[in-house]
Design an enzyme around this catalytic site. Structure first.
Site, mmCIF file in Angstrom:
data_model
loop_
_atom_site.group_PDB
_atom_site.id
_atom_site.type_symbol
_atom_site.label_atom_id
_atom_site.label_comp_id
_atom_site.label_asym_id
_atom_site.label_seq_id
_atom_site.Cartn_x
_atom_site.Cartn_y
_atom_site.Cartn_z
ATOM 1 C CB SER A 4 -21.990 -12.902 50.060
ATOM 2 O OG SER A 4 -23.031 -12.612 50.957
ATOM 3 C CE1 TYR A 15 -18.778 -8.137 51.327
ATOM 4 C CE2 TYR A 15 -21.085 -8.650 51.735
ATOM 5 C CZ TYR A 15 -19.776 -9.053 51.647
ATOM 6 O OH TYR A 15 -19.446 -10.377 51.851
ATOM 7 C CE LYS A 18 -17.685 -10.719 48.911
ATOM 8 N NZ LYS A 18 -16.295 -11.175 48.879
HETATM 9 P P1 NAD Z 1 -12.459 -11.254 57.463
HETATM 10 O O1 NAD Z 1 -12.558 -9.757 57.470
HETATM 11 O O2 NAD Z 1 -12.249 -11.944 58.751
HETATM 12 O O3 NAD Z 1 -11.324 -11.711 56.450
HETATM 13 C C1 NAD Z 1 -10.991 -11.011 55.280
HETATM 14 C C2 NAD Z 1 -9.478 -10.915 55.209
HETATM 15 O O4 NAD Z 1 -9.094 -10.235 54.010
HETATM 16 C C3 NAD Z 1 -8.902 -10.128 56.384
HETATM 17 O O5 NAD Z 1 -7.884 -10.875 56.996
HETATM 18 C C4 NAD Z 1 -8.347 -8.861 55.737
HETATM 19 O O6 NAD Z 1 -7.222 -8.347 56.415
HETATM 20 C C5 NAD Z 1 -8.023 -9.341 54.319
HETATM 21 N N1 NAD Z 1 -8.015 -8.289 53.291
HETATM 22 C C6 NAD Z 1 -8.997 -7.404 53.012
HETATM 23 N N2 NAD Z 1 -8.630 -6.615 51.988
HETATM 24 C C7 NAD Z 1 -7.384 -7.021 51.607
HETATM 25 C C8 NAD Z 1 -6.465 -6.581 50.609
HETATM 26 N N3 NAD Z 1 -6.736 -5.560 49.787
HETATM 27 N N4 NAD Z 1 -5.283 -7.225 50.492
HETATM 28 C C9 NAD Z 1 -4.970 -8.254 51.316
HETATM 29 N N5 NAD Z 1 -5.789 -8.706 52.287
HETATM 30 C C10 NAD Z 1 -6.994 -8.089 52.422
HETATM 31 O O7 NAD Z 1 -13.775 -11.790 56.747
HETATM 32 P P2 NAD Z 1 -14.341 -13.274 56.601
HETATM 33 O O8 NAD Z 1 -15.601 -13.349 57.366
HETATM 34 O O9 NAD Z 1 -13.280 -14.261 56.840
HETATM 35 O O10 NAD Z 1 -14.748 -13.260 55.056
HETATM 36 C C11 NAD Z 1 -13.913 -13.789 54.051
HETATM 37 C C12 NAD Z 1 -14.575 -13.573 52.711
HETATM 38 O O11 NAD Z 1 -15.869 -14.159 52.719
HETATM 39 C C13 NAD Z 1 -14.785 -12.095 52.367
HETATM 40 O O12 NAD Z 1 -14.549 -11.923 50.984
HETATM 41 C C14 NAD Z 1 -16.248 -11.880 52.694
HETATM 42 O O13 NAD Z 1 -16.803 -10.840 51.909
HETATM 43 C C15 NAD Z 1 -16.858 -13.223 52.330
HETATM 44 N N6 NAD Z 1 -18.118 -13.506 53.050
HETATM 45 C C16 NAD Z 1 -18.150 -13.472 54.414
HETATM 46 C C17 NAD Z 1 -19.354 -13.709 55.077
HETATM 47 C C18 NAD Z 1 -19.438 -13.649 56.583
HETATM 48 O O14 NAD Z 1 -20.547 -13.526 57.118
HETATM 49 N N7 NAD Z 1 -18.335 -13.740 57.327
HETATM 50 C C19 NAD Z 1 -20.517 -14.007 54.354
HETATM 51 C C20 NAD Z 1 -20.436 -14.060 52.958
HETATM 52 C C21 NAD Z 1 -19.217 -13.810 52.323
HETATM 53 N N1 UFG Z 2 -29.953 -9.457 64.163
HETATM 54 C C1 UFG Z 2 -30.542 -8.971 65.311
HETATM 55 N N2 UFG Z 2 -29.779 -8.264 66.193
HETATM 56 C C2 UFG Z 2 -28.449 -8.040 65.985
HETATM 57 C C3 UFG Z 2 -27.853 -8.550 64.798
HETATM 58 C C4 UFG Z 2 -28.640 -9.245 63.901
HETATM 59 O O1 UFG Z 2 -31.739 -9.149 65.528
HETATM 60 O O2 UFG Z 2 -27.801 -7.384 66.816
HETATM 61 C C5 UFG Z 2 -30.773 -10.254 63.226
HETATM 62 C C6 UFG Z 2 -30.867 -9.659 61.830
HETATM 63 O O3 UFG Z 2 -31.936 -8.739 61.755
HETATM 64 C C7 UFG Z 2 -31.084 -10.916 60.985
HETATM 65 C C8 UFG Z 2 -30.282 -11.991 61.720
HETATM 66 O O4 UFG Z 2 -30.145 -11.500 63.073
HETATM 67 O O5 UFG Z 2 -32.428 -11.286 61.001
HETATM 68 C C9 UFG Z 2 -28.898 -12.225 61.144
HETATM 69 O O6 UFG Z 2 -28.214 -10.994 61.033
HETATM 70 P P1 UFG Z 2 -26.650 -10.909 60.690
HETATM 71 O O7 UFG Z 2 -26.272 -9.469 60.736
HETATM 72 O O8 UFG Z 2 -25.884 -11.854 61.545
HETATM 73 O O9 UFG Z 2 -26.584 -11.485 59.207
HETATM 74 P P2 UFG Z 2 -27.276 -10.960 57.873
HETATM 75 O O10 UFG Z 2 -28.031 -12.116 57.311
HETATM 76 O O11 UFG Z 2 -27.994 -9.708 58.060
HETATM 77 O O12 UFG Z 2 -26.005 -10.633 56.972
HETATM 78 C C10 UFG Z 2 -25.000 -11.609 56.704
HETATM 79 C C11 UFG Z 2 -23.668 -10.934 56.464
HETATM 80 C C12 UFG Z 2 -23.698 -10.099 55.230
HETATM 81 C C13 UFG Z 2 -24.144 -10.936 54.075
HETATM 82 C C14 UFG Z 2 -25.460 -11.612 54.382
HETATM 83 C C15 UFG Z 2 -25.861 -12.561 53.299
HETATM 84 O O13 UFG Z 2 -23.350 -10.080 57.553
HETATM 85 O O14 UFG Z 2 -22.405 -9.642 54.941
HETATM 86 O O15 UFG Z 2 -25.356 -12.357 55.589
HETATM 87 O O16 UFG Z 2 -24.861 -13.504 53.115
HETATM 88 F F1 UFG Z 2 -24.294 -10.135 53.001
#
Ligand code: NAD
Ligand code: UFG
Length: 348
Positions: free
Chosen positions: A124, A148, A152
Protein backbone atom coordinates in the site's frame (compact mmCIF):
# COMPACT_ATOMS: atom_id res chain seq x y z
CA UNK A 1 -0.77 -25.26 -13.33
CA UNK A 2 -2.78 -22.70 -11.38
CA UNK A 3 -2.42 -19.29 -9.81
CA UNK A 4 -3.32 -19.28 -6.11
CA UNK A 5 -5.24 -16.12 -5.21
CA UNK A 6 -5.45 -15.48 -1.46
CA UNK A 7 -8.17 -13.04 -0.46
CA UNK A 8 -9.81 -13.61 -3.85
CA UNK A 9 -13.33 -13.01 -2.51
CA UNK A 10 -12.46 -9.44 -1.49
CA UNK A 11 -12.80 -6.18 -3.38
CA UNK A 12 -9.54 -6.12 -5.35
CA UNK A 13 -9.16 -9.91 -5.36
CA UNK A 14 -12.53 -10.54 -7.03
CA UNK A 15 -11.80 -8.02 -9.81
CA UNK A 16 -8.39 -9.60 -10.35
CA UNK A 17 -9.94 -13.08 -10.51
CA UNK A 18 -12.20 -11.92 -13.37
CA UNK A 19 -9.21 -10.53 -15.28
CA UNK A 20 -7.15 -13.68 -14.66
CA UNK A 21 -9.96 -15.97 -15.85
CA UNK A 22 -10.63 -13.78 -18.89
CA UNK A 23 -6.94 -13.98 -19.76
CA UNK A 24 -7.10 -17.78 -19.64
CA UNK A 25 -5.39 -18.47 -16.31
CA UNK A 26 -6.50 -21.34 -14.12
CA UNK A 27 -7.03 -20.05 -10.59
CA UNK A 28 -7.52 -21.45 -7.09
CA UNK A 29 -8.99 -19.09 -4.50
CA UNK A 30 -8.34 -19.20 -0.75
CA UNK A 31 -10.30 -16.88 1.53
CA UNK A 32 -11.69 -17.18 5.06
CA UNK A 33 -14.51 -14.73 4.16
CA UNK A 34 -13.63 -12.65 7.25
CA UNK A 35 -14.52 -9.42 5.43
CA UNK A 36 -16.15 -10.72 2.26
CA UNK A 37 -18.83 -13.01 0.90
CA UNK A 38 -18.78 -16.09 -1.32
CA UNK A 39 -21.44 -14.32 -3.41
CA UNK A 40 -18.62 -12.26 -4.96
CA UNK A 41 -17.03 -15.49 -6.20
CA UNK A 42 -20.35 -16.71 -7.58
CA UNK A 43 -20.46 -13.48 -9.59
CA UNK A 44 -16.85 -13.87 -10.70
CA UNK A 45 -17.90 -17.22 -12.19
CA UNK A 46 -20.94 -15.58 -13.79
CA UNK A 47 -18.90 -12.73 -15.31
CA UNK A 48 -16.08 -14.89 -16.63
CA UNK A 49 -18.20 -17.90 -17.58
CA UNK A 50 -15.47 -20.04 -15.97
CA UNK A 51 -15.28 -22.22 -12.90
CA UNK A 52 -12.48 -22.53 -10.33
CA UNK A 53 -11.77 -24.12 -6.97
CA UNK A 54 -12.53 -22.17 -3.81
CA UNK A 55 -11.22 -23.14 -0.38
CA UNK A 56 -12.76 -21.38 2.61
CA UNK A 57 -9.57 -21.48 4.63
CA UNK A 58 -7.80 -19.20 7.08
CA UNK A 59 -4.15 -18.59 6.15
CA UNK A 60 -3.36 -18.96 9.83
CA UNK A 61 -4.35 -22.63 9.64
CA UNK A 62 -1.23 -24.29 8.23
CA UNK A 63 -2.71 -27.78 7.93
CA UNK A 64 -5.70 -26.57 5.95
CA UNK A 65 -3.56 -24.41 3.70
CA UNK A 66 -1.17 -27.27 3.03
CA UNK A 67 -4.07 -29.24 1.54
CA UNK A 68 -4.34 -26.56 -1.17
CA UNK A 69 -0.68 -27.04 -2.10
CA UNK A 70 -1.08 -30.83 -2.01
CA UNK A 71 -4.20 -30.88 -4.15
CA UNK A 72 -3.13 -28.34 -6.78
CA UNK A 73 -0.12 -27.58 -8.91
CA UNK A 74 0.45 -23.95 -7.96
CA UNK A 75 2.88 -21.99 -10.11
CA UNK A 76 2.54 -18.55 -8.50
CA UNK A 77 0.59 -16.76 -5.79
CA UNK A 78 -1.20 -13.42 -5.76
CA UNK A 79 -1.52 -12.56 -2.09
CA UNK A 80 -4.37 -10.18 -1.24
CA UNK A 81 -5.53 -11.75 2.02
CA UNK A 82 -5.27 -9.36 4.93
CA UNK A 83 -7.15 -7.01 7.20
CA UNK A 84 -7.03 -3.38 6.05
CA UNK A 85 -9.01 -1.05 8.33
CA UNK A 86 -6.54 1.55 9.62
CA UNK A 87 -8.61 2.65 12.65
CA UNK A 88 -9.32 -0.92 13.70
CA UNK A 89 -5.61 -1.74 13.45
CA UNK A 90 -4.87 1.00 15.97
CA UNK A 91 -7.38 -0.51 18.40
CA UNK A 92 -6.49 -4.16 17.70
CA UNK A 93 -2.80 -4.18 16.71
CA UNK A 94 -2.19 -7.79 17.74
CA UNK A 95 -5.05 -9.01 15.59
CA UNK A 96 -3.53 -7.16 12.62
CA UNK A 97 0.04 -8.33 13.22
CA UNK A 98 -1.13 -11.90 13.72
CA UNK A 99 -3.51 -12.05 10.77
CA UNK A 100 -1.43 -10.16 8.22
CA UNK A 101 2.09 -11.15 9.21
CA UNK A 102 1.61 -14.68 10.56
CA UNK A 103 -0.77 -15.38 7.67
CA UNK A 104 1.93 -14.32 5.20
CA UNK A 105 4.61 -16.33 7.02
CA UNK A 106 2.51 -19.51 6.91
CA UNK A 107 1.83 -18.93 3.21
CA UNK A 108 5.48 -18.27 2.33
CA UNK A 109 6.72 -21.25 4.36
CA UNK A 110 4.40 -23.54 2.42
CA UNK A 111 5.40 -21.91 -0.85
CA UNK A 112 9.03 -22.57 0.00
CA UNK A 113 8.29 -26.17 0.99
CA UNK A 114 6.39 -26.84 -2.23
CA UNK A 115 8.91 -25.04 -4.43
CA UNK A 116 6.53 -22.22 -5.42
CA UNK A 117 8.71 -19.13 -5.39
CA UNK A 118 6.75 -16.53 -7.30
CA UNK A 119 4.53 -14.09 -5.50
CA UNK A 120 2.71 -10.82 -6.16
CA UNK A 121 1.98 -9.05 -2.88
CA UNK A 122 -0.63 -6.36 -2.06
CA UNK A 123 1.21 -3.56 -0.34
CA UNK A 124 0.00 0.00 0.00
CA UNK A 125 1.02 3.62 -0.45
CA UNK A 126 0.64 3.75 3.30
CA UNK A 127 4.26 2.47 3.52
CA UNK A 128 5.40 5.95 2.47
CA UNK A 129 4.04 7.39 5.74
CA UNK A 130 4.08 11.16 5.74
CA UNK A 131 5.85 11.76 2.49
CA UNK A 132 7.66 15.07 2.00
CA UNK A 133 7.60 15.09 -1.79
CA UNK A 134 5.02 14.29 -4.45
CA UNK A 135 4.81 12.53 -6.79
CA UNK A 136 6.04 9.63 -4.68
CA UNK A 137 8.55 7.25 -6.29
CA UNK A 138 9.38 3.77 -5.05
CA UNK A 139 12.71 4.92 -3.60
CA UNK A 140 11.06 7.51 -1.31
CA UNK A 141 11.71 7.00 2.41
CA UNK A 142 9.44 4.41 4.02
CA UNK A 143 7.71 4.63 7.40
CA UNK A 144 4.22 3.70 8.50
CA UNK A 145 2.07 5.64 10.95
CA UNK A 146 -0.25 2.88 12.17
CA UNK A 147 -0.30 -0.86 12.88
CA UNK A 148 -1.92 -1.72 9.52
CA UNK A 149 0.77 0.18 7.64
CA UNK A 150 3.49 -1.45 9.72
CA UNK A 151 2.18 -4.92 8.77
CA UNK A 152 2.69 -3.97 5.11
CA UNK A 153 6.14 -2.55 5.76
CA UNK A 154 7.21 -5.61 7.77
CA UNK A 155 5.93 -8.00 5.11
CA UNK A 156 7.87 -6.07 2.46
CA UNK A 157 11.01 -6.50 4.59
CA UNK A 158 10.31 -10.19 5.16
CA UNK A 159 10.04 -10.63 1.40
CA UNK A 160 13.33 -8.82 0.83
CA UNK A 161 14.96 -11.25 3.29
CA UNK A 162 13.39 -14.24 1.55
CA UNK A 163 15.02 -13.16 -1.69
CA UNK A 164 18.39 -12.56 -0.01
CA UNK A 165 18.27 -16.08 1.43
CA UNK A 166 17.28 -17.68 -1.87
CA UNK A 167 17.66 -15.75 -5.16
CA UNK A 168 15.27 -18.09 -6.93
CA UNK A 169 12.40 -16.12 -5.37
CA UNK A 170 10.59 -13.77 -7.69
CA UNK A 171 8.57 -11.17 -5.83
CA UNK A 172 6.53 -8.17 -6.99
CA UNK A 173 5.44 -5.83 -4.23
CA UNK A 174 2.57 -3.68 -5.48
CA UNK A 175 1.97 -0.43 -3.63
CA UNK A 176 -1.60 0.58 -4.39
CA UNK A 177 -2.70 4.16 -4.12
CA UNK A 178 -6.49 4.66 -3.68
CA UNK A 179 -8.50 1.94 -5.44
CA UNK A 180 -12.11 2.90 -6.23
CA UNK A 181 -14.75 2.05 -8.83
CA UNK A 182 -16.13 -1.33 -9.77
CA UNK A 183 -16.50 -3.76 -12.66
CA UNK A 184 -18.46 -2.08 -15.47
CA UNK A 185 -21.16 -4.77 -15.24
CA UNK A 186 -22.17 -3.49 -11.80
CA UNK A 187 -22.05 -7.10 -10.54
CA UNK A 188 -18.96 -6.89 -8.30
CA UNK A 189 -17.61 -3.97 -6.30
CA UNK A 190 -16.54 -2.75 -2.89
CA UNK A 191 -18.80 -3.94 -0.07
CA UNK A 192 -17.62 -2.34 3.18
CA UNK A 193 -18.97 -3.55 6.50
CA UNK A 194 -20.94 -0.87 8.33
CA UNK A 195 -20.37 2.83 7.76
CA UNK A 196 -17.56 3.22 5.20
CA UNK A 197 -14.26 4.79 6.26
CA UNK A 198 -13.17 5.54 2.72
CA UNK A 199 -14.29 8.43 0.58
CA UNK A 200 -15.86 6.80 -2.48
CA UNK A 201 -18.09 4.23 -0.73
CA UNK A 202 -19.18 7.03 1.61
CA UNK A 203 -20.09 9.25 -1.35
CA UNK A 204 -22.05 6.46 -3.09
CA UNK A 205 -24.00 5.73 0.10
CA UNK A 206 -24.86 9.43 0.49
CA UNK A 207 -25.97 9.45 -3.15
CA UNK A 208 -28.17 6.42 -2.50
CA UNK A 209 -29.75 8.12 0.50
CA UNK A 210 -28.44 5.68 3.12
CA UNK A 211 -26.21 8.36 4.67
CA UNK A 212 -27.27 11.97 5.14
CA UNK A 213 -24.18 13.93 4.14
CA UNK A 214 -20.46 13.62 3.58
CA UNK A 215 -18.10 15.09 6.13
CA UNK A 216 -15.02 16.48 4.44
CA UNK A 217 -12.11 16.02 6.79
CA UNK A 218 -10.27 19.32 6.69
CA UNK A 219 -10.15 22.23 4.25
CA UNK A 220 -6.92 23.75 5.47
CA UNK A 221 -4.41 21.48 3.72
CA UNK A 222 -1.90 23.15 1.39
CA UNK A 223 -3.89 22.09 -1.70
CA UNK A 224 -5.83 23.97 -4.36
CA UNK A 225 -9.10 24.01 -2.39
CA UNK A 226 -7.70 23.00 1.01
CA UNK A 227 -9.10 19.45 0.96
CA UNK A 228 -6.99 16.27 0.87
CA UNK A 229 -5.54 15.13 -2.45
CA UNK A 230 -5.23 11.45 -3.42
CA UNK A 231 -4.34 9.31 -6.41
CA UNK A 232 -7.56 7.40 -7.14
CA UNK A 233 -7.16 4.37 -9.36
CA UNK A 234 -9.89 2.31 -11.02
CA UNK A 235 -9.98 -1.18 -9.51
CA UNK A 236 -10.04 -2.81 -12.97
CA UNK A 237 -6.85 -0.95 -13.95
CA UNK A 238 -5.38 -2.15 -10.66
CA UNK A 239 -6.47 -5.73 -11.38
CA UNK A 240 -4.77 -5.56 -14.78
CA UNK A 241 -1.60 -4.37 -13.04
CA UNK A 242 -1.59 -7.71 -11.21
CA UNK A 243 -1.58 -9.61 -14.49
CA UNK A 244 1.40 -7.59 -15.66
CA UNK A 245 3.18 -8.20 -12.36
CA UNK A 246 2.39 -11.89 -12.65
CA UNK A 247 3.97 -12.02 -16.11
CA UNK A 248 7.01 -10.34 -14.61
CA UNK A 249 7.44 -12.78 -11.70
CA UNK A 250 6.98 -15.69 -14.12
CA UNK A 251 9.83 -14.51 -16.31
CA UNK A 252 12.50 -13.27 -13.86
CA UNK A 253 13.79 -13.59 -10.32
CA UNK A 254 14.30 -10.75 -7.85
CA UNK A 255 12.27 -8.52 -5.59
CA UNK A 256 10.86 -5.22 -6.82
CA UNK A 257 8.31 -2.73 -5.54
CA UNK A 258 5.96 -0.92 -7.94
CA UNK A 259 3.57 1.97 -7.41
CA UNK A 260 0.16 1.31 -8.92
CA UNK A 261 -1.52 4.68 -9.32
CA UNK A 262 -2.45 7.09 -12.07
CA UNK A 263 0.08 9.75 -11.14
CA UNK A 264 -2.75 12.29 -10.92
CA UNK A 265 -4.08 13.76 -7.67
CA UNK A 266 -7.67 14.88 -7.04
CA UNK A 267 -9.00 16.72 -3.99
CA UNK A 268 -12.08 15.62 -2.05
CA UNK A 269 -14.04 18.56 -3.45
CA UNK A 270 -12.97 17.65 -7.00
CA UNK A 271 -14.11 14.06 -6.42
CA UNK A 272 -17.49 15.20 -5.15
CA UNK A 273 -17.89 17.53 -8.16
CA UNK A 274 -16.92 14.75 -10.61
CA UNK A 275 -19.34 12.32 -8.99
CA UNK A 276 -22.20 14.85 -9.12
CA UNK A 277 -21.44 15.72 -12.75
CA UNK A 278 -21.35 12.17 -14.10
CA UNK A 279 -24.16 10.68 -12.02
CA UNK A 280 -26.50 13.66 -11.73
CA UNK A 281 -26.85 12.97 -7.96
CA UNK A 282 -26.27 15.66 -5.39
CA UNK A 283 -23.83 15.02 -2.56
CA UNK A 284 -24.51 17.30 0.40
CA UNK A 285 -21.39 17.82 2.46
CA UNK A 286 -20.03 19.81 5.36
CA UNK A 287 -16.46 20.71 6.21
CA UNK A 288 -15.21 19.26 9.50
CA UNK A 289 -11.86 18.94 11.28
CA UNK A 290 -8.99 17.00 9.82
CA UNK A 291 -9.14 13.23 10.44
CA UNK A 292 -6.32 12.27 12.83
CA UNK A 293 -3.47 10.55 11.00
CA UNK A 294 -4.48 11.86 7.54
CA UNK A 295 -1.94 13.41 5.23
CA UNK A 296 -2.63 16.34 2.90
CA UNK A 297 -1.33 15.21 -0.47
CA UNK A 298 -0.47 11.76 -1.77
CA UNK A 299 -0.04 10.76 -5.39
CA UNK A 300 2.24 8.40 -7.22
CA UNK A 301 4.96 8.47 -9.75
CA UNK A 302 3.84 5.34 -11.64
CA UNK A 303 6.59 5.36 -14.30
CA UNK A 304 8.48 2.35 -12.91
CA UNK A 305 5.41 0.14 -13.46
CA UNK A 306 5.06 1.51 -16.98
CA UNK A 307 8.73 0.95 -17.75
CA UNK A 308 9.22 -2.46 -16.17
CA UNK A 309 5.75 -4.03 -16.25
CA UNK A 310 4.35 -2.33 -19.35
CA UNK A 311 1.36 -1.21 -17.28
CA UNK A 312 -0.41 2.12 -17.20
CA UNK A 313 -3.75 3.12 -15.66
CA UNK A 314 -6.23 3.94 -18.40
CA UNK A 315 -9.48 4.87 -16.71
CA UNK A 316 -10.21 8.41 -15.53
CA UNK A 317 -12.22 9.68 -12.59
CA UNK A 318 -15.47 9.95 -14.57
CA UNK A 319 -15.42 6.22 -15.24
CA UNK A 320 -14.39 5.51 -11.64
CA UNK A 321 -17.37 7.51 -10.32
CA UNK A 322 -19.84 6.07 -12.82
CA UNK A 323 -18.80 2.47 -12.15
CA UNK A 324 -18.83 2.98 -8.37
CA UNK A 325 -22.35 4.40 -8.64
CA UNK A 326 -23.60 1.62 -10.92
CA UNK A 327 -22.39 -0.96 -8.41
CA UNK A 328 -23.98 0.90 -5.46
CA UNK A 329 -27.30 1.55 -7.14
CA UNK A 330 -27.65 -2.01 -8.49
CA UNK A 331 -26.63 -3.53 -5.15
CA UNK A 332 -27.91 -1.30 -2.35
CA UNK A 333 -27.04 -4.01 0.19
CA UNK A 334 -23.77 -5.06 -1.40
CA UNK A 335 -23.50 -8.81 -1.83
CA UNK A 336 -26.32 -9.44 0.59
CA UNK A 337 -29.33 -10.30 -1.59
CA UNK A 338 -32.64 -8.51 -0.99
CA UNK A 339 -34.32 -11.90 -0.41
CA UNK A 340 -31.91 -12.76 2.39
CA UNK A 341 -32.47 -9.39 4.00
CA UNK A 342 -36.24 -9.91 3.93
CA UNK A 343 -35.89 -13.35 5.48
CA UNK A 344 -33.58 -11.96 8.17
CA UNK A 345 -35.94 -9.11 9.04
CA UNK A 346 -38.88 -11.52 9.25
CA UNK A 347 -36.96 -13.64 11.71
CA UNK A 348 -35.97 -10.81 14.06
P1 NAD B 1 -10.90 -6.90 1.24
O1 NAD B 1 -11.10 -6.85 2.73
O2 NAD B 1 -12.08 -6.69 0.37
O3 NAD B 1 -10.22 -8.28 0.85
C1 NAD B 1 -9.31 -8.97 1.67
C2 NAD B 1 -9.71 -10.44 1.67
O4 NAD B 1 -8.79 -11.18 2.48
C3 NAD B 1 -11.11 -10.65 2.25
O5 NAD B 1 -11.87 -11.41 1.36
C4 NAD B 1 -10.85 -11.41 3.55
O6 NAD B 1 -11.90 -12.29 3.89
C5 NAD B 1 -9.54 -12.13 3.24
N1 NAD B 1 -8.72 -12.48 4.42
C6 NAD B 1 -8.30 -11.65 5.40
N2 NAD B 1 -7.56 -12.33 6.29
C7 NAD B 1 -7.51 -13.62 5.86
C8 NAD B 1 -6.91 -14.81 6.36
N3 NAD B 1 -6.20 -14.83 7.50
N4 NAD B 1 -7.05 -15.96 5.66
C9 NAD B 1 -7.77 -15.98 4.51
N5 NAD B 1 -8.38 -14.89 3.99
C10 NAD B 1 -8.24 -13.72 4.66
O7 NAD B 1 -9.76 -5.85 0.90
P2 NAD B 1 -9.23 -5.32 -0.51
O8 NAD B 1 -9.57 -3.89 -0.60
O9 NAD B 1 -9.62 -6.23 -1.59
O10 NAD B 1 -7.65 -5.40 -0.26
C11 NAD B 1 -6.88 -6.49 -0.71
C12 NAD B 1 -5.45 -6.27 -0.27
O11 NAD B 1 -4.98 -5.02 -0.76
C13 NAD B 1 -5.28 -6.21 1.25
O12 NAD B 1 -4.07 -6.86 1.59
C14 NAD B 1 -5.19 -4.73 1.53
O13 NAD B 1 -4.44 -4.46 2.70
C15 NAD B 1 -4.46 -4.22 0.29
N6 NAD B 1 -4.73 -2.79 0.00
C16 NAD B 1 -6.01 -2.35 -0.15
C17 NAD B 1 -6.24 -1.00 -0.39
C18 NAD B 1 -7.65 -0.46 -0.52
O14 NAD B 1 -7.84 0.75 -0.40
N7 NAD B 1 -8.66 -1.28 -0.79
C19 NAD B 1 -5.17 -0.10 -0.50
C20 NAD B 1 -3.87 -0.60 -0.37
C21 NAD B 1 -3.67 -1.96 -0.13
N1 UFG C 1 -12.30 11.75 3.34
C1 UFG C 1 -13.29 12.64 3.71
N2 UFG C 1 -14.45 12.17 4.23
C2 UFG C 1 -14.68 10.83 4.39
C3 UFG C 1 -13.66 9.91 4.00
C4 UFG C 1 -12.48 10.41 3.49
O1 UFG C 1 -13.11 13.85 3.58
O2 UFG C 1 -15.75 10.45 4.88
C5 UFG C 1 -11.06 12.26 2.73
C6 UFG C 1 -9.80 11.91 3.51
O3 UFG C 1 -9.55 12.89 4.51
C7 UFG C 1 -8.75 11.90 2.40
C8 UFG C 1 -9.52 11.38 1.18
O4 UFG C 1 -10.91 11.65 1.48
O5 UFG C 1 -8.32 13.19 2.13
C9 UFG C 1 -9.36 9.90 0.93
O6 UFG C 1 -9.64 9.18 2.12
P1 UFG C 1 -9.79 7.58 2.14
O7 UFG C 1 -10.16 7.20 3.53
O8 UFG C 1 -10.68 7.14 1.04
O9 UFG C 1 -8.33 7.09 1.76
P2 UFG C 1 -6.94 7.33 2.51
O10 UFG C 1 -6.01 7.90 1.49
O11 UFG C 1 -7.09 8.03 3.77
O12 UFG C 1 -6.52 5.83 2.86
C10 UFG C 1 -6.42 4.82 1.87
C11 UFG C 1 -6.68 3.46 2.47
C12 UFG C 1 -5.64 3.09 3.46
C13 UFG C 1 -4.29 3.19 2.82
C14 UFG C 1 -4.09 4.55 2.21
C15 UFG C 1 -2.81 4.63 1.44
O13 UFG C 1 -7.93 3.47 3.15
O14 UFG C 1 -5.81 1.76 3.86
O15 UFG C 1 -5.15 4.84 1.30
O16 UFG C 1 -2.79 3.65 0.46
F1 UFG C 1 -3.35 2.99 3.77
Amino acid sequence: MAILVTGGAGYIGSHTCVELLNAGYEIVVVDNLATSSSESLRRVRELSGKDFKFYQIDLLNREDLEIVFKQNKIEAVIHFAGLKAVGESVRLPLRYYHNNITGTLVLCELMQEYGVKRIVFSSSATVYGISEHVPISEDAPLGATNAYGRTKLMIEEIMQDMYVSDPIWSIAILRYFNPIGAHSSGRIGEDPNGIPNNLMPYITQVAAGGLKELQIYGNDYPTLDGTGVRDYIHVVDLAQGHLKALEKVMSTTGVEAYNLGTGQGYSVVEMVAAFERVTGRRIPYKMTDRRPGDIGICYSNPTKAERELGWIAEKGIDEMCLDAWRWQSNNPHGFQEEDNLLVESNIS
